[in-house]
Design a protein around this motif. Structure first.
Motif, PDB file in Angstrom:
ATOM      1  N   GLU A 174       0.814  -1.143   0.020  1.00 25.16           N
ATOM      2  CA  GLU A 174      -0.022  -0.031   0.093  1.00 25.16           C
ATOM      3  C   GLU A 174       0.800   1.382   0.012  1.00 25.16           C
ATOM      4  O   GLU A 174       0.347   2.294  -0.606  1.00 25.16           O
ATOM      5  CB  GLU A 174      -1.001  -0.037   1.278  1.00 25.16           C
ATOM      6  N   LYS A 175       2.106   1.220   0.810  1.00 24.57           N
ATOM      7  CA  LYS A 175       2.816   2.475   0.757  1.00 24.57           C
ATOM      8  C   LYS A 175       3.431   2.497  -0.511  1.00 24.57           C
ATOM      9  O   LYS A 175       3.602   3.822  -1.005  1.00 24.57           O
ATOM     10  CB  LYS A 175       4.199   2.308   1.840  1.00 24.57           C
ATOM     11  N   TRP A 176       3.866   1.447  -1.411  1.00 29.14           N
ATOM     12  CA  TRP A 176       4.438   1.632  -2.549  1.00 29.14           C
ATOM     13  C   TRP A 176       3.302   2.034  -3.491  1.00 29.14           C
ATOM     14  O   TRP A 176       3.535   3.019  -4.489  1.00 29.14           O
ATOM     15  CB  TRP A 176       5.220   0.450  -3.151  1.00 29.14           C
ATOM     16  N   PHE A 177       2.155   1.566  -3.538  1.00 30.42           N
ATOM     17  CA  PHE A 177       1.403   2.211  -4.479  1.00 30.42           C
ATOM     18  C   PHE A 177       0.916   3.628  -4.299  1.00 30.42           C
ATOM     19  O   PHE A 177       0.622   4.265  -5.527  1.00 30.42           O
ATOM     20  CB  PHE A 177      -0.105   1.212  -4.178  1.00 30.42           C
ATOM     21  N   LYS A 178       0.976   4.075  -3.079  1.00 30.84           N
ATOM     22  CA  LYS A 178       0.881   5.414  -2.868  1.00 30.84           C
ATOM     23  C   LYS A 178       1.895   6.488  -3.451  1.00 30.84           C
ATOM     24  O   LYS A 178       1.757   7.523  -3.957  1.00 30.84           O
ATOM     25  CB  LYS A 178       0.338   5.882  -1.438  1.00 30.84           C
ATOM     26  N   ARG A 179       3.004   6.003  -3.371  1.00 33.99           N
ATOM     27  CA  ARG A 179       4.194   6.588  -3.987  1.00 33.99           C
ATOM     28  C   ARG A 179       4.122   6.467  -5.279  1.00 33.99           C
ATOM     29  O   ARG A 179       4.289   7.422  -6.195  1.00 33.99           O
ATOM     30  CB  ARG A 179       5.423   5.851  -3.458  1.00 33.99           C
ATOM     31  N   LEU A 180       3.776   5.115  -6.015  1.00 37.52           N
ATOM     32  CA  LEU A 180       3.755   5.169  -7.244  1.00 37.52           C
ATOM     33  C   LEU A 180       2.450   6.034  -8.108  1.00 37.52           C
ATOM     34  O   LEU A 180       2.562   6.231  -9.177  1.00 37.52           O
ATOM     35  CB  LEU A 180       3.310   3.794  -7.789  1.00 37.52           C
ATOM     36  N   GLN A 181       1.514   6.255  -7.118  1.00 35.85           N
ATOM     37  CA  GLN A 181       0.112   7.082  -7.731  1.00 35.85           C
ATOM     38  C   GLN A 181       0.666   8.419  -7.858  1.00 35.85           C
ATOM     39  O   GLN A 181       0.121   9.099  -9.040  1.00 35.85           O
ATOM     40  CB  GLN A 181      -0.955   7.065  -6.715  1.00 35.85           C
ATOM     41  N   LEU A 182       1.748   9.040  -7.413  1.00 39.22           N
ATOM     42  CA  LEU A 182       2.243  10.379  -7.619  1.00 39.22           C
ATOM     43  C   LEU A 182       2.970  10.166  -9.138  1.00 39.22           C
ATOM     44  O   LEU A 182       2.715  11.046  -9.773  1.00 39.22           O
ATOM     45  CB  LEU A 182       3.414  10.629  -6.782  1.00 39.22           C
ATOM     46  N   ILE A 183       3.299   9.255  -9.475  1.00 42.56           N
ATOM     47  CA  ILE A 183       4.056   9.126 -10.770  1.00 42.56           C
ATOM     48  C   ILE A 183       2.989   8.709 -11.915  1.00 42.56           C
ATOM     49  O   ILE A 183       2.729   9.544 -12.871  1.00 42.56           O
ATOM     50  CB  ILE A 183       4.959   7.742 -11.073  1.00 42.56           C
ATOM     51  N   PHE A 257      -3.647   1.133  -5.073  1.00 38.12           N
ATOM     52  CA  PHE A 257      -3.470   0.265  -6.225  1.00 38.12           C
ATOM     53  C   PHE A 257      -4.120   0.453  -7.654  1.00 38.12           C
ATOM     54  O   PHE A 257      -3.649   0.409  -8.824  1.00 38.12           O
ATOM     55  CB  PHE A 257      -3.658  -1.359  -5.768  1.00 38.12           C
ATOM     56  N   GLU A 258      -5.728   0.529  -7.329  1.00 35.55           N
ATOM     57  CA  GLU A 258      -6.340   0.583  -8.566  1.00 35.55           C
ATOM     58  C   GLU A 258      -6.070   1.972  -9.206  1.00 35.55           C
ATOM     59  O   GLU A 258      -6.522   2.119 -10.410  1.00 35.55           O
ATOM     60  CB  GLU A 258      -7.855   0.774  -8.079  1.00 35.55           C
ATOM     61  N   VAL A 260      -3.194   3.715  -9.474  1.00 33.74           N
ATOM     62  CA  VAL A 260      -2.033   3.516 -10.145  1.00 33.74           C
ATOM     63  C   VAL A 260      -2.601   3.043 -11.611  1.00 33.74           C
ATOM     64  O   VAL A 260      -1.906   3.239 -12.914  1.00 33.74           O
ATOM     65  CB  VAL A 260      -0.935   2.700  -9.485  1.00 33.74           C
ATOM     66  N   ALA A 261      -3.200   1.689 -11.453  1.00 36.78           N
ATOM     67  CA  ALA A 261      -3.707   1.089 -12.777  1.00 36.78           C
ATOM     68  C   ALA A 261      -4.484   1.989 -13.738  1.00 36.78           C
ATOM     69  O   ALA A 261      -4.250   1.908 -14.930  1.00 36.78           O
ATOM     70  CB  ALA A 261      -4.482  -0.030 -12.213  1.00 36.78           C
ATOM     71  N   ALA A 262      -5.322   2.494 -13.158  1.00 33.09           N
ATOM     72  CA  ALA A 262      -6.352   3.332 -13.970  1.00 33.09           C
ATOM     73  C   ALA A 262      -5.532   4.498 -14.576  1.00 33.09           C
ATOM     74  O   ALA A 262      -5.645   4.811 -15.700  1.00 33.09           O
ATOM     75  CB  ALA A 262      -7.492   3.847 -12.993  1.00 33.09           C
ATOM     76  N   GLU A 263      -4.878   5.140 -13.582  1.00 32.10           N
ATOM     77  CA  GLU A 263      -3.953   6.404 -14.318  1.00 32.10           C
ATOM     78  C   GLU A 263      -3.039   6.162 -15.212  1.00 32.10           C
ATOM     79  O   GLU A 263      -2.859   6.685 -16.400  1.00 32.10           O
ATOM     80  CB  GLU A 263      -3.640   7.239 -13.055  1.00 32.10           C
ATOM     81  N   SER A 264      -2.245   4.800 -14.927  1.00 31.47           N
ATOM     82  CA  SER A 264      -1.258   4.518 -15.900  1.00 31.47           C
ATOM     83  C   SER A 264      -1.849   3.942 -17.349  1.00 31.47           C
ATOM     84  O   SER A 264      -1.309   4.647 -18.413  1.00 31.47           O
ATOM     85  CB  SER A 264      -0.618   3.359 -15.288  1.00 31.47           C
ATOM     86  N   ALA A 265      -3.148   3.405 -17.303  1.00 28.21           N
ATOM     87  CA  ALA A 265      -3.811   3.057 -18.247  1.00 28.21           C
ATOM     88  C   ALA A 265      -4.367   4.144 -19.244  1.00 28.21           C
ATOM     89  O   ALA A 265      -4.263   4.382 -20.429  1.00 28.21           O
ATOM     90  CB  ALA A 265      -5.057   2.182 -18.052  1.00 28.21           C
TER      91      ALA A 265
END
Length: 336
Positions: A174-183, A257-258, A260-265
């Motif tokens: 969860e911690k990593w997903f929140k960091r990845l969501q910034l990206i 997590f979701e 990150v997936a939605a924004e990346s897509a």
């Protein structure tokens, strides 16, 4: 008169980009706000920075060229462009007021095309002779294709992420997903700026050609992209909280997590379509991506009643904008 009208058209076009920014702010910040990775103010500032940063990368202006060719050149006048912009701004503000995440892109295209068709009718020509069907049909096709592509890519990315992190502790993941969501939100804001700012660039360019300030084929003056990217970034900083609520929680509840997936897509889809000069809807794309992550949980996780309402707004946007523009052009035509 032409000079004054040209200034009015340019000001309205930049105003449309500003409205586009706060109307579409939800596209790139809704999930990052709903997962509490950033506060609303931090999120809009983050998105605005990357909206403007797109200016330095998207220099081919392919989407702008597509928009500029929507209406046949013989039917493009400042009155046509003015009517299209007024109709597009009206529909954008209406949908924003009611929290409907409709497409600013399709609003602009519909308005421009509708005003062009009204111009053709006023000249005694067939209304369909005013529009170039190829770019119009491409845009209409991607009303369906953009959300479907976003949905499929979000499912694929979700599966890949789940496979990579299957052995990770939930708290660490969860911690990593929140960091990845910034990206991922930065990537979505970046491609959103690159896609949406270009649409108004195309409108301003044809306005200058129609008023004989530029000739067809002349390079675009640099102040046009700078103004458009700045306007959309400032608009994003103004937020758009009614639509944030719809995108962030009403379609399906989204975790980090979701997100990150939605924004990346969404970012991948917008990057691909911009490469091919297709002016797709950022709103449609990210909505499809959010539906995709919801489907991966279970079909019932998606609030289909909300989704169907959004689909109706998407289908109606181009014809309603075109009709509004035709009415506005008829009124303007009485005075010019």
């Amino acid at each position: 008169m032409v000079t004054t009208l040209l200034v009015v058209v340019i000001v309205l076009a930049i105003a449309f980009d500003y409205i586009n920014g706060f109307h579409d702010a939800a596209n790139s910040i809704a999930t990052i706000v709903s997962t509490k990775v950033l506060s609303p103010f931090q999120a809009v500032l983050w998105a605005a920075v990357f909206n403007f940063a797109a200016y330095f990368y998207f220099t081919d202006h392919k989407v702008a060229n597509t928009i500029a060719k929507t209406v046949v050149e013989n039917f493009i006048t400042l009155e046509v462009i003015l009517a299209g912009l007024l109709a597009a701004i009206t529909w954008n503000l209406f949908t924003w007021w009611f929290g409907i995440p409709s497409s600013s892109s399709h609003t602009l295209i519909g308005g421009f095309a509708g005003a062009g068709m009204a111009k053709a009718a006023s000249m005694g020509a067939g209304i369909m002779s005013a529009i170039n069907l190829a770019p119009i049909l491409k845009v209409v096709a991607f009303i369906v294709l953009a959300p479907v592509i976003g949905m499929v890519i979000s499912v694929i990315i979700s599966i890949i992420i789940l496979h990579i992190s299957k052995n990770a502790r939930p708290s660490v993941a969860e911690k990593w997903f929140k960091r990845l969501q910034l990206i991922s939100s930065a990537a979505l804001s970046f491609t959103h700026g690159g896609n949406d700012a270009q649409k108004v660039m195309g409108i301003i360019y044809v306005s200058m050609v129609a008023s004989n300030v530029l000739n067809t084929g002349d390079p675009m003056p640099e102040w046009i992209p700078i103004s458009c990217y700045a306007a959309i970034a400032l608009g994003t900083m103004s937020g758009g909280w009614k639509i944030v609520k719809t995108m962030g929680s009403k379609i399906t509840k989204v975790n980090a997590f979701e997100g990150v997936a939605a924004e990346s897509a969404g970012a991948v889809t917008l990057g691909i379509t911009e490469h091919f000069g297709i002016p797709v809807s950022t709103t449609h794309t990210i909505t499809g991506s959010i539906v995709g992550v919801g489907l991966l949980k279970r079909v019932s996780a998606v609030r289909w009643g909300v989704t169907v309402s959004l689909l109706w707004a998407w289908v109606l946007t181009i014809p309603v904008s075109a009709t509004l523009a035709a009415i506005v052009f008829s009124i303007i035509h009485l005075f010019f």
